[in-house]
Design a protein around this motif. Structure first.
Motif, short mmCIF file in Angstrom:
data_model
loop_
_atom_site.label_atom_id
_atom_site.label_comp_id
_atom_site.label_asym_id
_atom_site.label_seq_id
_atom_site.Cartn_x
_atom_site.Cartn_y
_atom_site.Cartn_z
N LYS A 102 0.83 -1.20 0.00
CA LYS A 102 0.00 0.00 0.00
C LYS A 102 0.87 1.25 0.00
O LYS A 102 0.60 2.20 -0.72
N LYS A 103 1.92 1.26 0.82
CA LYS A 103 2.81 2.42 0.86
C LYS A 103 3.52 2.62 -0.47
O LYS A 103 3.72 3.76 -0.91
N LEU A 104 3.89 1.51 -1.13
CA LEU A 104 4.52 1.63 -2.45
C LEU A 104 3.55 2.20 -3.48
O LEU A 104 3.93 3.04 -4.30
N LYS A 105 2.29 1.76 -3.43
CA LYS A 105 1.27 2.29 -4.35
C LYS A 105 1.06 3.79 -4.10
O LYS A 105 0.95 4.57 -5.04
N ASN A 106 0.99 4.17 -2.82
CA ASN A 106 0.82 5.59 -2.48
C ASN A 106 2.02 6.40 -2.95
O ASN A 106 1.86 7.50 -3.48
N LEU A 107 3.22 5.86 -2.76
CA LEU A 107 4.43 6.55 -3.19
C LEU A 107 4.46 6.69 -4.72
O LEU A 107 4.81 7.75 -5.24
N GLU A 108 4.06 5.64 -5.41
CA GLU A 108 4.02 5.69 -6.87
C GLU A 108 3.03 6.76 -7.34
O GLU A 108 3.33 7.55 -8.24
N TYR A 109 1.86 6.83 -6.70
CA TYR A 109 0.85 7.84 -7.04
C TYR A 109 1.42 9.24 -6.78
O TYR A 109 1.31 10.14 -7.63
N ASP A 110 2.01 9.43 -5.60
CA ASP A 110 2.58 10.74 -5.24
C ASP A 110 3.66 11.15 -6.25
O ASP A 110 3.73 12.31 -6.65
N PHE A 111 4.49 10.19 -6.65
CA PHE A 111 5.56 10.47 -7.61
C PHE A 111 4.98 10.90 -8.96
O PHE A 111 5.42 11.89 -9.55
N LYS A 112 3.98 10.15 -9.44
CA LYS A 112 3.37 10.48 -10.73
C LYS A 112 2.69 11.85 -10.69
O LYS A 112 2.78 12.62 -11.66
N MET A 113 2.01 12.15 -9.59
CA MET A 113 1.35 13.46 -9.47
C MET A 113 2.38 14.58 -9.40
O MET A 113 2.19 15.65 -9.99
N ALA A 114 3.49 14.33 -8.69
CA ALA A 114 4.55 15.34 -8.60
C ALA A 114 5.16 15.59 -9.98
O ALA A 114 5.42 16.74 -10.36
N GLN A 115 5.38 14.52 -10.72
CA GLN A 115 5.93 14.64 -12.07
C GLN A 115 4.98 15.44 -12.96
O GLN A 115 5.39 16.36 -13.68
N LYS A 116 3.69 15.12 -12.89
CA LYS A 116 2.68 15.80 -13.69
C LYS A 116 2.56 17.27 -13.30
O LYS A 116 2.56 18.16 -14.15
N ASN A 117 2.45 17.55 -11.98
CA ASN A 117 2.32 18.93 -11.53
C ASN A 117 3.57 19.75 -11.84
O ASN A 117 3.46 20.92 -12.20
N SER A 118 4.73 19.14 -11.73
CA SER A 118 5.97 19.85 -12.04
C SER A 118 5.95 20.31 -13.50
O SER A 118 6.28 21.47 -13.80
N ALA A 119 5.56 19.44 -14.41
CA ALA A 119 5.51 19.79 -15.83
C ALA A 119 4.46 20.88 -16.09
O ALA A 119 4.71 21.84 -16.84
#
Length: 183
Positions: A132-149
């Motif tokens: 679950k923590k890995l899934k949450n981390l993956e989601y957070d990473f993808k959102m950070a990548q998207k928001n950064s762009a």
């Protein structure tokens, strides 16, 4: 997608009917503007009621940007053309009489901090994470990548047009009665 009807049952979403409709740049066919969260609704109420706000819109601008995404099939990062619709655009009359244009994006502070970590290369995997923590981390990473762009494109657009770009977090929204949305 410009201010289309929301459909996410996990958030407080609905139709805001402004009191001062003449200030809204584009109303939908129901005579209002859709909000996607209670935070967006609070900002709409503020923009509608604030006498310094000359005009405003929700998701009224379309900003093209390039999203860098990982392609599993080719094991490579590729650029994909996307469109970004910032949450709000408004014109405000400042106390000195000047007019300022502002684009505002509403995000939780957690997402702002995640973008900072992403941009600094500080996203780390904790030791022995659960699935679950890995899934949450993956989601957070993808959102950070998207928001950064998105925000990088927005900052370039804003600079080119002479418009201020602000990110509005819960800290600001919770204190709306004692502040103004000025930068």
């Amino acid at each position: 997608m410009i201010n289309s009807r929301p459909n996410n049952k996990n958030y407080n979403q609905g139709l805001y009917i402004p009191v001062n409709k003449q200030k809204v740049l584009k109303l939908n066919n129901k005579g209002g503007v859709w909000y996607r969260s209670s935070w967006e609704k609070k900002i709409m109420i503020y923009l509608d009621a604030n006498e310094s706000i000359i005009s405003w819109s929700a998701e009224g601008l379309e900003i093209p940007y390039l999203s860098k995404e990982y392609d599993k099939d080719n094991d490579a990062v590729k650029g994909i053309k996307r469109r970004y619709y910032p949450d709000f655009y408004y014109k405000i009359k400042m106390t000195d009489g000047s007019i300022r244009e502002v684009i505002a994006e509403v995000k939780p502070m957690k997402e702002v901090k995640n973008v900072e970590m992403f941009n600094e290369g500080n996203f780390t995997i904790p030791p022995n994470p659960s699935n679950k923590k890995l899934k949450n981390l993956e989601y957070d990473f993808k959102m950070a990548q998207k928001n950064s762009a998105k925000w990088e494109a927005m900052e370039a657009f804003s600079k080119m047009k002479g418009i201020s770009f602000v990110i509005v977090t819960e800290d600001f929204i919770n204190n709306l009665s004692s502040r103004t949305m000025r930068k």
